[in-house]
Design a protein around this motif. Structure first.
Motif, mmCIF file in Angstrom:
data_model
loop_
_atom_site.group_PDB
_atom_site.id
_atom_site.type_symbol
_atom_site.label_atom_id
_atom_site.label_comp_id
_atom_site.label_asym_id
_atom_site.label_seq_id
_atom_site.Cartn_x
_atom_site.Cartn_y
_atom_site.Cartn_z
ATOM 1 N N ARG A 87 12.503 -7.985 -3.752
ATOM 2 C CA ARG A 87 12.479 -6.582 -3.327
ATOM 3 C C ARG A 87 11.201 -6.274 -2.551
ATOM 4 N N LYS A 114 20.916 8.045 -0.395
ATOM 5 C CA LYS A 114 20.120 7.350 0.623
ATOM 6 C C LYS A 114 20.990 6.386 1.422
ATOM 7 N N ARG A 124 -1.688 0.132 0.162
ATOM 8 C CA ARG A 124 -0.498 -0.713 0.108
ATOM 9 C C ARG A 124 -0.703 -1.894 -0.844
ATOM 10 N N GLU A 163 5.105 1.072 -9.701
ATOM 11 C CA GLU A 163 6.339 1.754 -9.326
ATOM 12 C C GLU A 163 7.382 1.624 -10.434
ATOM 13 N N ASP A 206 13.156 7.432 -1.997
ATOM 14 C CA ASP A 206 13.080 6.479 -0.894
ATOM 15 C C ASP A 206 12.413 5.192 -1.379
ATOM 16 N N PRO A 207 13.126 4.065 -1.283
ATOM 17 C CA PRO A 207 12.592 2.817 -1.850
ATOM 18 C C PRO A 207 11.403 2.251 -1.083
ATOM 19 N N LEU A 208 11.086 2.811 0.089
ATOM 20 C CA LEU A 208 9.973 2.262 0.873
ATOM 21 C C LEU A 208 8.658 2.999 0.654
ATOM 22 N N LEU A 209 8.701 4.182 0.083
ATOM 23 C CA LEU A 209 7.499 5.013 0.032
ATOM 24 C C LEU A 209 6.373 4.373 -0.776
ATOM 25 N N ARG A 253 -0.590 -3.885 -3.932
ATOM 26 C CA ARG A 253 0.162 -3.850 -5.193
ATOM 27 C C ARG A 253 -0.745 -4.348 -6.312
ATOM 28 N N LEU A 256 10.999 7.109 5.571
ATOM 29 C CA LEU A 256 10.678 5.779 6.097
ATOM 30 C C LEU A 256 11.915 4.904 6.262
ATOM 31 N N ASP A 274 11.332 2.222 -10.372
ATOM 32 C CA ASP A 274 12.465 2.535 -9.507
ATOM 33 C C ASP A 274 13.619 3.027 -10.374
ATOM 34 N N ARG A 276 3.431 13.554 -4.917
ATOM 35 C CA ARG A 276 2.998 12.793 -3.738
ATOM 36 C C ARG A 276 2.700 13.723 -2.560
ATOM 37 N N ARG A 310 16.818 0.685 -10.440
ATOM 38 C CA ARG A 310 16.633 -0.669 -10.958
ATOM 39 C C ARG A 310 16.028 -0.676 -12.362
ATOM 40 N N ALA A 339 5.833 1.234 -1.468
ATOM 41 C CA ALA A 339 5.298 0.058 -0.778
ATOM 42 C C ALA A 339 4.511 0.438 0.470
ATOM 43 N N ALA A 340 4.862 1.570 1.077
ATOM 44 C CA ALA A 340 4.176 1.998 2.297
ATOM 45 C C ALA A 340 2.815 2.633 2.004
ATOM 46 N N ILE A 355 9.092 -1.804 6.065
ATOM 47 C CA ILE A 355 7.950 -0.944 6.409
ATOM 48 C C ILE A 355 7.362 -1.349 7.753
#
Lengths: 147, 289
Positions: free
Chosen positions: A21, A127, B133, B52, B38-41, B135, A86, B54, B121, B57, B43-44, A29
């Motif tokens: 993932r 989404k 970014r 995180e 949003d699954p990217l936020l 982790r 994003l 999720d 956020r 998941r 990580a961004a 990104i």
């Protein structure tokens, strides 16, 4: 799948090798970071945008424009009004880079399910549907020119 | 924190301010958890030190429509370096919608040392506070959870049916168009597979986001009381059931009623409209209240 624009086919194959993932997020990104490359320029549209360009069912407030090229293909431009959208930005970059100048028949054949090839299955229903709607609108624009 | 304590909440200690969190980023007794749609936020860019969670998941069972069980929750806590003594600070996108959802699931397992970052956020970013970014991983913790408590703050369909029969309080936190039955999902979201639109009879319509200010922070107690107790005449002494579409937006209202206004007995009906609107023979009302 074989009828997709070659750049889209290649991108899907690249993403099929992703196993984690975190790796998937990283690639997406990187794509979202390049959103400025496909964002609609002022000579095409300025805000407030005409609602006919709004992507239905996309809560990130995505918009799509399809501008004819001299050779009859289309150049796609996008905007995403939600700065936290994003995923919508990444999807726009994927589609813009793959579909700009591609044969209309290939773009018209896009299946919205390709979203999951990039984002995987672990996204919310809302989404996923929003991203699929971006694909659907891009394909719709191509189909309109084929008529 | 003085601003929060001055707002008149019943349990102001359940919120932390962005200023407070900025000063406690390296506090070993807390764990910052980001939970988004949003699954990217995350990580961004996320608050330094945050892990995180999720919602699809980590919090939901991957087969049955239900939350994770005790063992999966323990594994989540352990890999996040959370112990039973850790104070977990939740924050996320969409005015903490998903953060309060994660908070609620943590309460099903009795992790009461939990807080919400006021403003989430949105406010953190607007104030120009740091995001990274990078982790972070923490040494696996030892965490033993009790069995999930599905009784105290959760409601199932049969329970809600009895509640309706007895004229109990309900809060429908969806959009007005969902409440009336015009739509089966929020505006701008796909209108997905629900066979009937409308609301549970007797429910009061209070869209969840009415509880927050423009900057994402929670409204003060007086403003919240004016909505829930004044305008909607909800009695904090009576049992209240909140619902939405799948139980995420209503977890936000559950949080507001329980901690900020001190309602005595609030449950989240997580089956919500995707269950109720597809069920055979249950009572449904259409139109305005």
């Amino acid at each position: 799948m074989t009828d997709y624009p070659p750049r889209l086919q290649t991108a899907l194959e690249d993403f099929s090798f992703i196993t984690t993932r975190a790796e998937r997020q990283e690639y997406l990104i990187q794509l979202a970071d390049r959103f400025a490359e496909v964002r609609v320029p002022a000579h095409i549209a300025t805000r407030p945008y005409d609602e006919q360009h709004r992507v239905p069912a996309c809560e990130s407030e995505a918009f799509v424009w399809a501008v004819p090229n001299p050779d009859g293909t289309l150049h796609y431009y996008f905007d995403v009004l939600n700065p936290q959208g994003l995923s919508a930005m990444a999807m726009s970059v994927i589609l813009g880079e793959a579909c700009n100048g591609a044969p209309l028949a290939q773009v018209a054949a896009l299946n919205a399910d390709l979203v999951f090839g990039f984002f995987g299955k672990d996204i919310s229903m809302g989404k996923g549907q929003g991203l699929m709607s971006i694909v659907t609108l891009v394909a719709y624009e191509a189909r309109q020119r084929l008529k | 924190m003085s601003d929060i304590t001055a707002r008149g909440y019943t349990h102001p200690e359940v919120l932390v301010s962005t200023e407070w969190l900025a000063a406690h980023l390296t506090d070993p007794n807390i764990r910052i958890v980001e939970s988004n749609e949003d699954p990217l936020l995350y990580a961004a860019g996320h608050i330094p030190g945050a892990v995180e969670v999720d919602w699809t998941r980590d919090l939901n069972d991957q087969v049955v429509r239900d939350y994770v069980g005790r063992e999966a929750f323990e594994a989540l806590a352990q890999r996040s370096g959370i112990t039973r003594d850790t104070t977990v600070i939740f924050y996320g996108d969409k005015n903490n919608w998903w953060a309060t959802y994660a908070f609620w699931v943590f309460q099903l397992f009795g992790h009461t040392s939990a807080r919400i970052l006021d403003g989430g956020r949105k406010k953190w970013e607007a104030e120009g506070r740091p995001l990274t970014r990078d982790r972070v991983t923490y040494p696996a913790s030892s965490y033993t959870a009790p069995e999930r408590d599905d009784v105290t703050i959760r409601a199932f369909k049969e329970y809600v049916l009895q509640h309706v029969k007895h004229g109990g309080q309900l809060v429908d936190v969806r959009s007005p168009a969902e409440f009336t039955g015009e739509k089966t999902h929020m505006p701008e979201y796909p209108q997905e597979g629900v066979l009937r639109g409308g609301h549970i009879p007797g429910a009061k319509s209070v869209p969840w986001a009415r509880a927050v200010n423009e900057d994402g922070s929670f409204k003060d107690a007086a403003a919240l009381q004016a909505i829930y107790q004044g305008e909607k005449q909800l009695d904090p002494e009576q049992e209240t059931i909140a619902y939405c579409r799948i139980g995420e937006r209503s977890s936000h209202t559950w949080f507001v009623l329980t901690y900020l206004l001190g309602f005595k007995n609030v449950r989240n009906y997580d089956g919500s409209w995707t269950e109720w609107g597809n069920s055979v023979g249950v009572p449904i009302a259409k139109g305005a209240e």
